[in-house]
Design a protein around this motif. Structure first.
Motif, PDB file in Angstrom:
ATOM      1  N   VAL A  96       0.933  -1.141   0.015  1.00  0.00           N
ATOM      2  CA  VAL A  96      -0.185  -0.022  -0.236  1.00  0.00           C
ATOM      3  C   VAL A  96       0.901   1.164  -0.040  1.00  0.00           C
ATOM      4  O   VAL A  96       0.585   2.337  -0.826  1.00  0.00           O
ATOM      5  N   GLU A  97       1.953   1.061   0.826  1.00  0.00           N
ATOM      6  CA  GLU A  97       2.767   2.572   0.945  1.00  0.00           C
ATOM      7  C   GLU A  97       3.683   2.652  -0.299  1.00  0.00           C
ATOM      8  O   GLU A  97       3.831   3.698  -0.775  1.00  0.00           O
ATOM      9  N   LYS A  98       3.857   1.504  -0.913  1.00  0.00           N
ATOM     10  CA  LYS A  98       4.604   1.731  -2.415  1.00  0.00           C
ATOM     11  C   LYS A  98       3.653   2.346  -3.399  1.00  0.00           C
ATOM     12  O   LYS A  98       4.106   3.209  -4.256  1.00  0.00           O
ATOM     13  N   ARG A  99       2.555   1.922  -3.430  1.00  0.00           N
ATOM     14  CA  ARG A  99       1.372   2.536  -4.202  1.00  0.00           C
ATOM     15  C   ARG A  99       1.375   4.074  -3.944  1.00  0.00           C
ATOM     16  O   ARG A  99       1.368   4.775  -4.846  1.00  0.00           O
ATOM     17  N   GLU A 100       1.458   4.351  -2.740  1.00  0.00           N
ATOM     18  CA  GLU A 100       1.171   5.949  -2.352  1.00  0.00           C
ATOM     19  C   GLU A 100       2.322   6.660  -2.781  1.00  0.00           C
ATOM     20  O   GLU A 100       2.221   7.759  -3.068  1.00  0.00           O
ATOM     21  N   LEU A 101       3.798   6.231  -2.636  1.00  0.00           N
ATOM     22  CA  LEU A 101       4.781   6.678  -3.228  1.00  0.00           C
ATOM     23  C   LEU A 101       4.680   7.069  -4.675  1.00  0.00           C
ATOM     24  O   LEU A 101       5.424   8.096  -5.022  1.00  0.00           O
ATOM     25  N   SER A 132       1.923   7.469  -6.723  1.00  0.00           N
ATOM     26  CA  SER A 132       1.167   8.545  -6.803  1.00  0.00           C
ATOM     27  C   SER A 132       0.094   8.631  -5.679  1.00  0.00           C
ATOM     28  O   SER A 132      -0.627   7.577  -5.456  1.00  0.00           O
ATOM     29  N   PRO A 133       0.010   9.783  -5.002  1.00  0.00           N
ATOM     30  CA  PRO A 133      -1.066   9.811  -3.705  1.00  0.00           C
ATOM     31  C   PRO A 133      -2.394   9.629  -4.135  1.00  0.00           C
ATOM     32  O   PRO A 133      -2.971   9.767  -5.379  1.00  0.00           O
ATOM     33  N   THR A 134      -3.131   8.949  -3.224  1.00  0.00           N
ATOM     34  CA  THR A 134      -4.394   8.416  -3.670  1.00  0.00           C
ATOM     35  C   THR A 134      -5.597   9.188  -2.985  1.00  0.00           C
ATOM     36  O   THR A 134      -6.751   8.895  -3.102  1.00  0.00           O
ATOM     37  N   SER A 135      -5.262  10.477  -2.899  1.00  0.00           N
ATOM     38  CA  SER A 135      -6.364  11.589  -2.409  1.00  0.00           C
ATOM     39  C   SER A 135      -7.003  12.074  -3.661  1.00  0.00           C
ATOM     40  O   SER A 135      -6.154  12.320  -4.644  1.00  0.00           O
ATOM     41  N   PHE A 136      -8.168  12.217  -3.736  1.00  0.00           N
ATOM     42  CA  PHE A 136      -8.908  13.065  -4.734  1.00  0.00           C
ATOM     43  C   PHE A 136      -9.511  14.275  -4.417  1.00  0.00           C
ATOM     44  O   PHE A 136      -9.855  14.495  -3.371  1.00  0.00           O
ATOM     45  N   PRO A 137      -9.659  15.033  -5.429  1.00  0.00           N
ATOM     46  CA  PRO A 137     -10.269  16.581  -5.074  1.00  0.00           C
ATOM     47  C   PRO A 137     -11.679  16.412  -4.496  1.00  0.00           C
ATOM     48  O   PRO A 137     -12.322  17.458  -4.032  1.00  0.00           O
ATOM     49  N   SER A 138     -12.366  15.232  -4.515  1.00  0.00           N
ATOM     50  CA  SER A 138     -13.654  15.073  -4.242  1.00  0.00           C
ATOM     51  C   SER A 138     -13.772  14.845  -2.497  1.00  0.00           C
ATOM     52  O   SER A 138     -14.751  14.567  -1.837  1.00  0.00           O
ATOM     53  N   LYS A 139     -12.419  14.961  -2.101  1.00  0.00           N
ATOM     54  CA  LYS A 139     -12.170  14.841  -0.805  1.00  0.00           C
ATOM     55  C   LYS A 139     -12.451  13.531  -0.042  1.00  0.00           C
ATOM     56  O   LYS A 139     -12.634  13.146   1.235  1.00  0.00           O
ATOM     57  N   ILE A 140     -12.164  12.628  -0.896  1.00  0.00           N
ATOM     58  CA  ILE A 140     -11.953  11.141  -0.280  1.00  0.00           C
ATOM     59  C   ILE A 140     -10.469  10.535  -0.743  1.00  0.00           C
ATOM     60  O   ILE A 140      -9.692  11.103  -1.602  1.00  0.00           O
ATOM     61  N   ALA A 141      -9.773   9.842   0.096  1.00  0.00           N
ATOM     62  CA  ALA A 141      -8.603   9.155  -0.183  1.00  0.00           C
ATOM     63  C   ALA A 141      -8.993   7.690  -0.357  1.00  0.00           C
ATOM     64  O   ALA A 141      -9.626   7.100   0.266  1.00  0.00           O
ATOM     65  N   VAL A 142      -8.243   7.027  -1.334  1.00  0.00           N
ATOM     66  CA  VAL A 142      -8.649   5.471  -1.698  1.00  0.00           C
ATOM     67  C   VAL A 142      -7.211   4.838  -1.819  1.00  0.00           C
ATOM     68  O   VAL A 142      -6.909   4.419  -2.750  1.00  0.00           O
ATOM     69  N   HIS A 170      -4.677   1.753  -1.758  1.00  0.00           N
ATOM     70  CA  HIS A 170      -4.625   0.531  -2.049  1.00  0.00           C
ATOM     71  C   HIS A 170      -3.266   0.026  -2.553  1.00  0.00           C
ATOM     72  O   HIS A 170      -2.310   0.744  -2.755  1.00  0.00           O
ATOM     73  N   SER A 171      -3.109  -1.378  -2.484  1.00  0.00           N
ATOM     74  CA  SER A 171      -2.061  -2.045  -2.915  1.00  0.00           C
ATOM     75  C   SER A 171      -1.855  -1.977  -4.620  1.00  0.00           C
ATOM     76  O   SER A 171      -2.566  -2.051  -5.310  1.00  0.00           O
ATOM     77  N   VAL A 172      -0.402  -2.030  -4.592  1.00  0.00           N
ATOM     78  CA  VAL A 172      -0.058  -2.310  -6.209  1.00  0.00           C
ATOM     79  C   VAL A 172      -0.507  -3.689  -6.816  1.00  0.00           C
ATOM     80  O   VAL A 172      -0.221  -3.678  -7.824  1.00  0.00           O
ATOM     81  N   LYS A 173      -0.664  -4.461  -5.709  1.00  0.00           N
ATOM     82  CA  LYS A 173      -1.039  -5.806  -6.181  1.00  0.00           C
ATOM     83  C   LYS A 173      -2.246  -6.308  -5.538  1.00  0.00           C
ATOM     84  O   LYS A 173      -3.044  -6.035  -4.709  1.00  0.00           O
ATOM     85  N   GLN A 174      -2.782  -7.320  -6.413  1.00  0.00           N
ATOM     86  CA  GLN A 174      -3.989  -8.039  -5.734  1.00  0.00           C
ATOM     87  C   GLN A 174      -3.693  -8.950  -4.763  1.00  0.00           C
ATOM     88  O   GLN A 174      -3.760 -10.306  -5.021  1.00  0.00           O
ATOM     89  N   ILE A 232     -11.769   7.992   4.109  1.00  0.00           N
ATOM     90  CA  ILE A 232     -10.904   7.374   3.498  1.00  0.00           C
ATOM     91  C   ILE A 232     -11.623   5.999   3.251  1.00  0.00           C
ATOM     92  O   ILE A 232     -12.070   5.487   4.017  1.00  0.00           O
ATOM     93  N   ALA A 233     -11.037   5.208   2.069  1.00  0.00           N
ATOM     94  CA  ALA A 233     -11.552   4.052   1.824  1.00  0.00           C
ATOM     95  C   ALA A 233     -10.150   3.053   1.406  1.00  0.00           C
ATOM     96  O   ALA A 233      -9.726   3.104   0.501  1.00  0.00           O
ATOM     97  N   LEU A 234     -10.053   2.386   2.526  1.00  0.00           N
ATOM     98  CA  LEU A 234      -8.855   1.278   2.141  1.00  0.00           C
ATOM     99  C   LEU A 234      -9.235   0.025   1.626  1.00  0.00           C
ATOM    100  O   LEU A 234     -10.202  -0.572   2.052  1.00  0.00           O
ATOM    101  N   VAL A 235      -8.670  -0.032   0.221  1.00  0.00           N
ATOM    102  CA  VAL A 235      -9.286  -1.151  -0.574  1.00  0.00           C
ATOM    103  C   VAL A 235      -8.123  -2.466  -0.530  1.00  0.00           C
ATOM    104  O   VAL A 235      -7.096  -2.083  -0.731  1.00  0.00           O
TER     105      VAL A 235
END
Length: 633
Positions: free
Chosen positions: A530-535, A537-547, A549-553, A579-582
């Motif tokens: 999850v942290e690798k994916r965040e590095l 590209s940040p997963t926050s959106f202009p609609s005021k939610i962060a999603v 998630h992992s770079v892998k399934q 926040i929605a952790l997927v």
């Protein structure tokens, strides 16, 4: 139909209408001879006298500008929208965009007005500030409109035939396709139109390459044996073409074309297994192409994950790489700048090409990009009619063949949306079916949900049936979303009105991960991915939610953990209220993604996020989500 070259000539003259343009200048721009320019201008004026000639060169009549500049109005509308979509924050300079589209500033402003009216009811808005054009609206609405434009381009099959015919010149496209069909038929090989278009396209490329004097080279390690069925098919077809059109196909060209027939022995299986595909395509190309198509799905919301499409494109990529190593690129005279025919499809091809060039450390020109665009266009056309079908049970008196006539009328009205089943008096369980159509009043009264119609269907009967089918499809989709929501949005992973004071995005991700770990949805390595994916590209959106998630399934079970916040938290570029952790399990990926696409559409709207973030309990959150699903239909 006006040709691509004629469109280029008109566009260039329109942009430079204040001066005379010489034949040499036009020839340089269009990459052809001055003789071709003279012939093309004569053909343009035969259809519509609009170009003036003199000893100084050519000029276009001033009243022509708004009729045709960069393609037609729809083409320019699509190009304008994509330019704004890709430059949302900074906007696009009005004058630079006019230059790029070969139109005047006044024409571009007119196009902006047209697009403004088009998107007025799409929750989108265009503004111009200090000569920079901006597109305003939610990500969901922008992507939805982009996809609608993509399918408006449509009619890929007919456009593809037109462009292939333009490429092969005096050779008849119908004869070329028939030659291929006849050879395949001799070997009892069946083929669908998508595969046929793909094969014809590559034979056209080969013919064009031979005419340009570019002989393909293939190394000695080429693994396709000359006694294989694929090689024999290619040899037979090229032999016929050589005799008919005095074209010499060298051995390397025959071998390269033979790759097109891999997997066709059994019906029209283009679904070649990867182990077989690696016999002809380097593994690194296969892996790279998988990565690229996943990035396309994330960026454009267009799913190109199809075995047939993948294998054809992988073989094309191997051929493209070979050409980049050994030969000059094929000059695609008729398909040059094909974005005027399918601008959005071309935009996706450019994106794919950019990723391939970066990842494989190769370079290829715009002509080659246009071939990738045609692969995409032909594939989209082949999938355009696909979709869920409803089972409509028809129980109508067959007196004087009424039933067959009625069934034909139903098919004419509802097309591919339904599967028609004849009841013919057999017993059936209405609960297992979608729509029951009957001309028996007693059955219509007894069976809940039955649709009563006359023995000979009237227009009103067909209208009634169509409304029922549409309503049933919506109901089925909504119920499926509700089931998936109840399955994947987990109450035990829900954090209600969490106080983010002294918290960071990383600490919140850690907190939500620990809960997932304790509930056995993920393993210990999940947080790292999850942290690798965040590095990346940040997963926050202009609609005021962060999603996040992992770079892998790599989850054990698919799930979404929800956290609503008491006050906004700064998450990289945006403040978030929710926040929605997927977590996605590979085995559940398809079902999860069916729901997740709808989830992302909903939370791309800041109003929806605000409503969800202010709920006071899990049950209220789920109820609100289901209400938003119904609104989103």
């Amino acid at each position: 139909m006006i040709t691509k070259k004629q469109e280029d000539i008109i566009a260039y003259l329109t942009k430079n209408q204040q001066r005379w343009v010489t034949a040499n200048e036009l020839a340089d721009f269009c990459k052809c001879t001055t003789r071709t320019i003279r012939n093309q201008i004569a053909k343009i004026n035969e259809r519509n006298p609009q170009i003036i000639s003199s000893s100084q060169g050519y000029r276009i009549k001033k009243d022509t500008e708004n009729k045709r500049a960069f393609g037609n109005n729809d083409d320019r509308k699509a190009q304008l929208f994509v330019s704004l979509l890709k430059s949302t924050d900074a906007g696009v300079d009005l004058y630079e965009l006019a230059e790029k589209m070969y139109v005047s500033e006044s024409t571009l402003k007119n196009d902006i007005q047209v697009l403004r009216k088009e998107i007025k009811n799409k929750n989108l808005k265009i503004t111009i500030k200090e000569e920079r054009i901006h597109l305003e609206g939610t990500e969901r609405d922008k992507r939805r409109y982009m996809i609608s434009l993509l399918y408006e381009e449509g009619d890929y099959q007919e456009k593809l035939k037109f462009h292939i015919q333009d490429m092969i010149g005096e050779i008849s496209l119908n004869d070329l396709e028939q030659t291929i069909h006849d050879v395949l038929a001799i070997h009892k090989i069946k083929i669908n139109q998508y595969s046929m278009n793909n094969i014809v396209l590559h034979f056209a490329i080969s013919i064009e390459r031979i005419r340009q004097g570019n002989n393909l080279k293939v190394g000695n390690d080429f693994k396709l044996k000359e006694n294989s069925i694929e090689y024999q098919l290619s040899k037979e077809i090229t032999t016929i073409l050589s005799k008919s059109y005095q074209i010499e196909f060298f051995s390397a060209e025959v071998k390269q074309l033979a790759l097109l027939f891999i997997g066709l022995q059994n019906e029209y299986l283009a679904n070649q297994k990867e182990s077989s595909l690696t016999d002809f395509v380097e593994l690194r190309f296969i892996e790279t192409l998988k990565e690229v198509l996943m990035e396309v799905k994330e960026t454009y919301l267009i799913d190109l994950q199809d075995d047939s499409f993948f294998n054809k494109l992988a073989i094309h990529l191997q051929s493209l790489y070979d050409r980049s190593q050994y030969e000059h690129f094929t000059r695609n005279s008729s398909l040059l700048d094909i974005k005027t025919a399918y601008p959005l499809t071309y935009d996706i091809a450019v994106y794919i090409s950019m990723l391939l060039q970066e990842k494989l450390k190769i370079w290829f020109n715009e002509d080659e990009i246009s071939f990738i665009a045609l692969h995409i266009g032909a594939y989209l056309e082949s999938k355009k009619e696909s979709g869920p079908k409803l089972r409509v049970f028809v129980d109508i008196n067959n007196y004087h063949d009424f039933e067959q006539m009625n069934i034909q009328n139903i098919r004419n009205r509802l097309g591919e949306d339904i599967e028609i089943i004849n009841v013919n008096g057999h017993k059936f369980d209405i609960q297992e079916n979608d729509v029951y159509l009957t001309s028996n009043r007693e059955k219509a009264t007894e069976i809940a949900g039955a649709v009563y119609v006359h023995p000979i269907l009237t227009r009103k009967d067909l209208d009634k049936l169509q409304k029922r089918v549409v309503a049933k499809m919506k109901s089925n989709w909504r119920n499926q979303m509700f089931l998936l929501m109840d399955r994947f949005v987990i109450e035990d992973l829900y954090f209600n009105q969490f106080d983010p004071t002294n918290s960071t995005p990383e600490s919140i991700r850690k907190k939500m991960f620990n809960k997932m770990l304790s509930e056995k949805y993920v393993g210990t390595n999940f947080f790292e991915t999850v942290e690798k994916r965040e590095l990346l590209s940040p997963t926050s959106f202009p609609s005021k939610i962060a999603v996040p998630h992992s770079v892998k399934q790599n989850a054990k079970k698919s799930a979404i953990s929800i956290m609503t916040l008491q006050e906004p938290l700064h998450w990289d570029n945006y403040s978030v209220n929710m926040i929605a952790l997927v977590a996605i399990s590979q085995g559940e990926a398809k079902e999860f993604n069916d729901f997740f696409e709808t989830f992302i559409e909903i939370v791309s709207d800041p109003i929806n996020v605000q409503q969800l973030a202010t709920t006071e309990s899990f049950s209220e959150f789920i109820l609100k989500m289901k209400m938003l699903v119904e609104v989103d239909e």
